[in-house]
Design an enzyme around this catalytic site. Structure first.
Site: not given
Length: 388
Positions: A54, A57
Site C-alpha cells: 500500500c 500506507c
C-alpha cells in the site's frame, strides 16, 4: 480555534521532542498484551492497519507518523499498534473490525475491544492530529457523527464537524450534500467559520465559488484579496473554460485559462498549437515560471504517452520541457522530475538510428538488478492479484 489548537500541539511536541523521541512509538506485542497495556494506562488503542503493498500506507509511515508533533500527540494519548492486515493475527483483527481499505485507522476501547472511531486515507499532519482528537471526544467520533447525521441532526456546529470528518476520508459526495444543508439552514460564506470550511473542504466550480466571484469586493473586504484570489485560482485550475471566463478578474485567472486551452489542444492532438502556446509562456517574463513548471511536469512526462505514438516534434519538445523543468525547478529535492528527465534521455538514445557508439546498457534491458527505472521504494511490495 482548530488552527490555534494545532499550533499549541506542535509547540508542545517541539518542546518535548527530546523526552518523547521522534514520531509515533508503536508497540509490537500480541493483541491481548496490547489490550492489557491500554487498560492499565487507561488509554484508547490506535491501530494503523496497513499492507506491505500500500503506497499511501508507506507515505503516512515515512512522512506523517515520523513527525515529532504527531508522535507527541499520539504517544501521549494512545497505545499505538501498527498491524499488517494480511499477516497472521493482523488478518483476523482486520476481519473483526471490518477493514476493507488501506490505510485504515482504528481507535479501540480496550475494556470492550469495540471500535469507537475510524478514519482512513492519506492525511496531512494537521488532519491526522485532528483524527486523533476526534477519537478522544465522543461528539467528534465517526460513529457518533454518522449516526446523528442519519437520524436527522442538522445543527450547524454538528454539520461542520460532520463535514470535516467526511472530508478527511475523501467522501466528496457526503461533504457536498452536508455543506448544501449547512447553507440551506442559514449559514453564510460571509461568516468566517463557514468560509474556512468552504476553503478547506469544497472544491470545483460550485455555485458557492460563483457567489465569491459575483461578490468579489465583499469577500476581499472580509478576508483579503490574496486569500480570495487563492481560492478562486485553486478551484479554476481545471474545468469548463466558458464558465471560468465569466468569473471576475482575479490573480491566476488568465494563467488557468491559458493552461486549460493548452490541455484542450493536447487532447485534440494539435501539437503545433500546444508547442506555440507553451513556448510563449516560457518566454514571457510576466508568467510565474514555477507555477508553469508545476503544470508542465504532467504535460511533458513521456511516460504518459507510452501507449500511443506521438509525432517526433512533440517528443522532442517534451524532452526540451523536461530539461527546462529539471534545470529550473526551485524545489531541488523533487526526485520525480529528474527521473522523468533521465528516462527521456534514455529514450532519446534508444531512438538513435546509428547505435554503434551507444553503450549496450542504454539500448537493451539490464542484465542484472532492476529492469525498471522508477521511484517505487524497495520496501513497497506489489499488490497481490485477487481471484475473482
Amino acid at each position: 480555534m482548530r488552527r490555534h489548537l494545532f499550533t499549541l500541539i506542535m509547540l508542545a511536541g517541539a518542546l518535548s521532542v527530546f523526552a518523547q523521541g521522534h514520531g509515533i512509538q508503536f508497540v509490537h506485542k500480541p493483541w491481548k498484551d496490547i489490550v492489557a497495556q491500554a487498560k492499565a494506562e487507561n488509554k484508547l488503542i490506535f491501530i494503523d492497519f496497513y499492507t506491505q503493498w500500500c503506497g499511501p500506507c508507506l507515505n503516512m509511515a515515512q512522512q506523517v507518523f515520523s513527525l515529532p508533533e504527531v508522535g507527541y500527540f499520539y504517544n501521549q494519548n494512545f497505545i499505538n499498534a501498527k498491524i499488517d492486515a494480511e499477516e497472521a493475527e493482523g488478518s483476523e483483527l482486520a476481519k473483526k473490525y471490518g477493514v476493507r481499505s488501506y490505510p485504515t485507522y482504528a481507535f479501540i476501547a480496550p475494556d470492550t475491544e469495540e471500535m469507537v472511531h475510524r478514519s482512513s486515507s492519506r492525511q496531512t499532519a494537521e488532519q491526522f492530529i485532528a483524527t486523533g482528537q476526534g477519537a478522544l471526544q465522543p461528539e467528534l467520533r465517526s460513529f457518533y457523527l454518522e449516526r446523528e447525521y442519519q437520524q436527522g441532526n442538522r445543527k450547524p456546529e454538528f454539520l461542520m464537524n460532520y463535514i470535516r470528518y467526511e472530508h478527511s476520508i475523501y467522501a466528496r459526495e457526503q461533504v457536498s450534500t452536508a455543506f448544501d444543508e449547512l447553507i440551506n439552514g442559514g449559514a453564510k460564506l460571509t461568516q468566517r467559520p463557514v468560509w474556512d470550511l468552504f476553503v478547506g473542504t469544497i472544491s470545483g466550480l460550485t455555485p458557492y465559488l460563483k457567489q465569491v466571484s459575483d461578490q468579489y469586493a465583499v469577500f476581499c473586504q472580509l478576508y483579503g484579496q490574496k486569500e480570495v484570489d487563492a481560492k478562486l485560482a485553486k478551484e479554476t485550475t481545471y474545468g469548463d473554460l466558458e464558465v471560468i471566463e465569466k468569473f471576475c478578474n482575479f490573480e491566476g485567472k488568465l494563467f488557468n485559462s491559458q493552461m486549460i486551452r493548452i490541455q484542450s489542444a493536447l487532447r485534440a492532438k494539435k501539437y503545433d498549437e500546444v508547442i506555440a502556446q507553451i513556448d510563449a509562456l516560457i518566454a514571457d517574463p510576466a508568467v510565474d515560471q514555477q507555477a508553469l513548471i508545476e503544470r508542465l511536469k504532467f504535460i511533458a512526462r513521456l511516460s504518459y504517452y507510452q501507449r500511443e505514438e506521438v509525432p517526433q516534434n512533440w517528443f522532442d519538445k517534451c524532452v526540451e520541457y523536461l530539461q527546462y523543468i529539471a534545470y529550473n525547478q526551485t524545489v531541488r529535492d523533487d526526485a520525480s522530475i529528474h527521473q522523468e528527465y533521465a528516462a527521456a534521455l534514455e529514450e532519446v538514445i534508444r531512438r538513435q538510428k546509428t547505435k554503434e557508439s551507444i553503450p549496450a546498457c542504454l539500448t537493451t534491458p539490464p542484465v542484472h538488478g532492476k529492469i525498471v527505472y522508477n521511484l517505487r521504494p524497495d520496501v513497497l511490495k506489489m499488490k497481490p492479484r485477487r481471484n475473482k
